[in-house]
Structure formats: C-alpha cells, structure tokens
Write an enzyme that holds these catalytic residues in place. Structure first.
Site, PDB file in Angstrom:
ATOM      1  N   HIS A  69       0.816  -1.164   0.000  1.00 40.77           N
ATOM      2  CA  HIS A  69       0.146   0.109  -0.166  1.00 40.77           C
ATOM      3  C   HIS A  69       0.883   1.283  -0.209  1.00 40.77           C
ATOM      4  O   HIS A  69       0.284   2.362   0.361  1.00 40.77           O
ATOM      5  CB  HIS A  69      -0.994  -0.060   1.077  1.00 40.77           C
ATOM      6  N   HIS A 150       7.540  -8.574   3.131  1.00 39.36           N
ATOM      7  CA  HIS A 150       6.248  -8.423   3.314  1.00 39.36           C
ATOM      8  C   HIS A 150       5.344  -8.960   1.954  1.00 39.36           C
ATOM      9  O   HIS A 150       5.472  -8.793   1.041  1.00 39.36           O
ATOM     10  CB  HIS A 150       6.012  -6.655   3.168  1.00 39.36           C
TER      11      HIS A 150
END
Length: 257
Positions: A69, A150
């Site tokens: 994001h 991630h």
C-alpha cells in the site's frame, strides 16, 4: 556485544497507532531494546500519511517499513525522499521515490534494514525479491542485516528465510496480520518468524471491522475499509543479535494486550 532488536507488526488505523503510541516506549524499556523496526503501511488502514509516519517515529520506532500500500497516499512520495528512516520495498522499480534499504547507526554499531515485497498475489510488476536482496547484500558492509519480507504467501516468506539463512541476522514476515508460532533461529544463525502479527484491534479481521469483512465475502459492494474498535494489541518479535558475527542468538514472539 549483543543487540536486542524489536520488530513490530503492521500498525492498523487510528486504534493501532494510538496503542503503539501508548505502549512502544514502555515495551522497549522493559525488554531492553536497542533498535525497533515498525511496519506502518496500514496506519491509514490502507497506506500511511506523513503525519502518521511522524507519529510512529515519535512513538519510538527507529525505522518504518512499508509494503503493497506504499503508493496509496500520494502525499507520502516526497516524504519518502526526505526521510531516510522510512523504507519502501526495495524491489519496486528504481525510478520510484524513496529507498528500499538503509544503514543506521546504533551506538558503535551499524544496522542494515532491508524492506522486500513478495510477488505471490501482491504485485507481479515488482522485481524478484530474491535477486534484489542478493544485489543489496553485495553492497552491505555491516554483518547486522534485518529483512522485512512483506508477502502474502507463507511459503514465499519461509523460502526467503532459508534463502538468507547465515547471510543476514533476521528475516521476519509482515502483511498477513496473524502472528505465527514459528519464531526460531534457523540452522545457519538467522532469526526468523513467518509473520509478526499486527498492532491494532483484537476483535477484528486483520484490523478491520468484522461485519465489513464478512460483507465483502458475502458479495457486498466495495467500500472504504474501516478499522475495528475496542481493545487493541501490539504483536512482533524480539531478536538478540551478536554484533560481531551478525548471527542471531535467540528469537521470540512478543504480544502486548
């Protein structure tokens, strides 16, 4: 010399940021932490603003890592250029703002932090994180290297752990927001956990209001994610590192409720 490293799972929304602010410094003092890395990419539920990043630093983070994001909040892009202690995934295209790794001073020691993002179901347009981290390690001179992987796939995170075993001090996974029970030191001396968990509402679906997540799976029209309310938790892991060799001595999951 031994260094105690705290890695904190994804901070989710206003509740998570408030809980981090209330508890991180006390946790660092209690656990005698020398250096703290916090994943902040969900501080705005989806993405993070410069103001929220400043709040995470003020709460006690030494470095902030991000993830898929990163580009949701456009105002973050100049901030990534200005602040060296916030990292976006290193396997984004090289023309993207900011940096994916950095070396930071802790007393007489230098600590390298690397932020990577997995390719499985996240962003196939990123470079291969396994090849990117090889290139980074060729440039790093300190033996103390920490990697935030991630990623969605537990297999991809665990593969990265074994791929880097003996070459970095610790590898931890973020993104899936559920703390795993596999904190350990891998055979060649790298600390590892598949996912740190998250910092945010306890009674939630990955930090989001349960009824909203249920509605999504039932087929409701899309709407902006909203953080759940109520009691919160802070999850992460502590890695004790031998600063001379860069090897991990111990790894343990941590949770504050």
């Amino acid at each position: 010399m031994k260094l105690r490293i705290l890695a904190v799972g994804d901070v989710v929304g206003v509740p998570g940021l408030a809980f981090l602010t209330e508890n991180l410094k006390a946790l660092k003092a209690e656990k005698q932490i020398d250096f703290a890395v916090v994943n902040g990419e969900n501080a705005n539920v989806v993405g993070i603003t410069p103001k929220q990043a400043d709040a995470i630093f003020a709460a006690g983070a030494d470095v902030i890592t991000l993830g898929n994001h990163t580009w949701t909040r456009y105002e973050l892009q100049p901030y990534l250029e200005q602040r060296k202690r916030i990292l976006r995934p290193a396997n984004f295209a090289p023309q993207c703002p900011g940096r994916g790794w950095g070396v930071f001073q802790v007393r007489s020691e230098k600590i390298c932090v690397v932020n990577l993002m997995g390719k499985f179901t996240l962003d196939p347009n990123t470079d291969n994180p396994f090849l990117v981290v090889d290139d980074i390690l060729d440039q790093v001179e300190t033996p103390i290297v920490l990697v935030d992987m991630h990623a969605e796939g537990t297999s991809e995170k665990r593969a990265m752990g074994f791929y880097l075993d003996g070459r970095v001090s610790a590898v931890w996974g973020t993104h899936t927001h559920v703390q795993t029970s596999d904190a350990d030191v891998l055979p060649e001396g790298t600390g590892y956990i598949t996912d740190l968990g998250m910092t945010g509402p306890v009674q939630s679906v990955l930090g989001i209001a349960p009824e909203q997540s249920i509605g999504k799976f039932l087929g409701d029209p899309p709407r902006r994610y909203e953080a759940a309310m109520g009691a919160c938790k802070l999850e992460g892991a502590i890695f004790e590192i031998d600063s001379e060799s860069g090897k991990c001595i111990s790894a343990e999951a941590v949770r504050v409720r």
